[in-house]
Design a protein around this motif. Structure first.
Motif, PDB file in Angstrom:
ATOM      1  N   GLY A   9       8.726  -7.847   1.617  1.00 40.64           N
ATOM      2  CA  GLY A   9       6.702  -6.947   1.027  1.00 40.64           C
ATOM      3  C   GLY A   9       6.205  -8.302   0.883  1.00 40.64           C
ATOM      4  N   GLY A  10       4.346  -8.392   0.325  1.00 40.44           N
ATOM      5  CA  GLY A  10       3.830  -9.266   0.412  1.00 40.44           C
ATOM      6  C   GLY A  10       2.287  -8.491   0.362  1.00 40.44           C
ATOM      7  N   LEU A  11       1.590  -9.430   0.233  1.00 43.33           N
ATOM      8  CA  LEU A  11      -0.001  -9.195   0.269  1.00 43.33           C
ATOM      9  C   LEU A  11      -0.539  -9.764   1.648  1.00 43.33           C
ATOM     10  N   VAL A  12      -1.549  -8.925   2.712  1.00 43.69           N
ATOM     11  CA  VAL A  12      -1.637  -9.082   4.025  1.00 43.69           C
ATOM     12  C   VAL A  12      -2.944  -8.886   3.872  1.00 43.69           C
ATOM     13  N   GLN A  13      -4.138  -8.867   4.810  1.00 43.16           N
ATOM     14  CA  GLN A  13      -5.462  -8.327   5.378  1.00 43.16           C
ATOM     15  C   GLN A  13      -4.897  -7.219   5.888  1.00 43.16           C
ATOM     16  N   ALA A  14      -5.992  -6.064   6.043  1.00 42.64           N
ATOM     17  CA  ALA A  14      -6.343  -4.970   6.670  1.00 42.64           C
ATOM     18  C   ALA A  14      -5.749  -5.957   8.845  1.00 42.64           C
ATOM     19  N   GLY A  15      -4.823  -4.777   8.932  1.00 43.78           N
ATOM     20  CA  GLY A  15      -4.886  -5.472  10.258  1.00 43.78           C
ATOM     21  C   GLY A  15      -3.939  -6.845  11.058  1.00 43.78           C
ATOM     22  N   MET A  83       5.776  -3.706  10.740  1.00 49.29           N
ATOM     23  CA  MET A  83       4.357  -2.303   9.902  1.00 49.29           C
ATOM     24  C   MET A  83       3.349  -3.737  11.094  1.00 49.29           C
ATOM     25  N   ASN A  84       3.068  -2.981  12.031  1.00 53.60           N
ATOM     26  CA  ASN A  84       1.199  -3.203  13.167  1.00 53.60           C
ATOM     27  C   ASN A  84       0.126  -2.745  12.102  1.00 53.60           C
ATOM     28  N   GLU A  89      -4.319   1.992   2.716  1.00 56.50           N
ATOM     29  CA  GLU A  89      -3.677   2.993   3.261  1.00 56.50           C
ATOM     30  C   GLU A  89      -2.224   3.157   2.732  1.00 56.50           C
ATOM     31  N   ASP A  90      -1.501   1.840   3.515  1.00 50.76           N
ATOM     32  CA  ASP A  90       0.106   1.491   3.846  1.00 50.76           C
ATOM     33  C   ASP A  90      -0.091   1.068   2.253  1.00 50.76           C
ATOM     34  N   THR A  91      -0.629   0.567   1.566  1.00 51.22           N
ATOM     35  CA  THR A  91      -0.167   0.265   0.248  1.00 51.22           C
ATOM     36  C   THR A  91       0.612   0.475  -0.860  1.00 51.22           C
ATOM     37  N   THR A 126       1.248  -4.860  -0.127  1.00 54.08           N
ATOM     38  CA  THR A 126      -0.106  -4.661  -0.750  1.00 54.08           C
ATOM     39  C   THR A 126      -0.836  -4.797   0.916  1.00 54.08           C
ATOM     40  N   VAL A 127      -1.900  -4.587   1.120  1.00 52.17           N
ATOM     41  CA  VAL A 127      -3.020  -4.614   2.574  1.00 52.17           C
ATOM     42  C   VAL A 127      -4.516  -4.749   1.281  1.00 52.17           C
ATOM     43  N   SER A 128      -5.076  -5.444   1.770  1.00 58.93           N
ATOM     44  CA  SER A 128      -6.026  -5.427   1.072  1.00 58.93           C
ATOM     45  C   SER A 128      -7.411  -5.201   2.738  1.00 58.93           C
TER      46      SER A 128
END
Length: 129
Positions: A9-15, A83-84, A89-91, A126-128
């Motif tokens: 897991g982690g923090l990524v940006q949308a897309g 997960m691509n 909303e996937d957060t 977490t998806v920003s």
């Protein structure tokens, strides 16, 4: 005793993309179903994907079809969730779960969390935007 340990897991940006891993130990998992569920803040657990260890049959929630892929590496006793095209909303906290389905694979409700006896500790995604 079955043990499941999630990671990735982690923090990524949308897309962006992430690959979660679920390392399983304690049993031979050839007759098991492995599921991924997620829980967003203030919400209940939601089904994401599942597979049968033998045969590799896969099941997906409509919300992730075409974006997420569940797979397994039998040599490593590990199940992955690729997960691509991640969306905010996937957060959620993502959990893997396992259940022995020997003799009942055809009437096992893969998408229902109470059907699974074994659970990992979860990994935060977490998806920003």
């Amino acid at each position: 005793q079955v043990q499941l340990v999630e990671s990735g897991g982690g923090l990524v940006q949308a897309g962006d993309s992430l690959r979660l891993s679920c390392a399983a130990s304690g049993r031979t998992f050839s007759h098991y179903a492995i599921g991924w569920f997620r829980q967003a803040p203030g919400e209940g657990q939601a089904f994401v994907a599942a597979l049968t260890w033998i045969g590799g049959n896969t099941y997906y929630a409509d919300s992730v079809k075409g974006r997420f892929t569940i797979s397994r590496d039998s040599a490593k006793n590990t199940v992955y969730l690729q997960m691509n095209s991640l969306k905010p909303e996937d957060t959620a906290v993502y959990y893997c779960a396992a259940e022995d389905i020997q003799g009942r694979a055809y009437n096992f409700y893969y998408s229902e969390a109470p059907q699974y006896d074994y659970w990992g500790q979860g990994t935060q995604v977490t998806v920003s935007s």
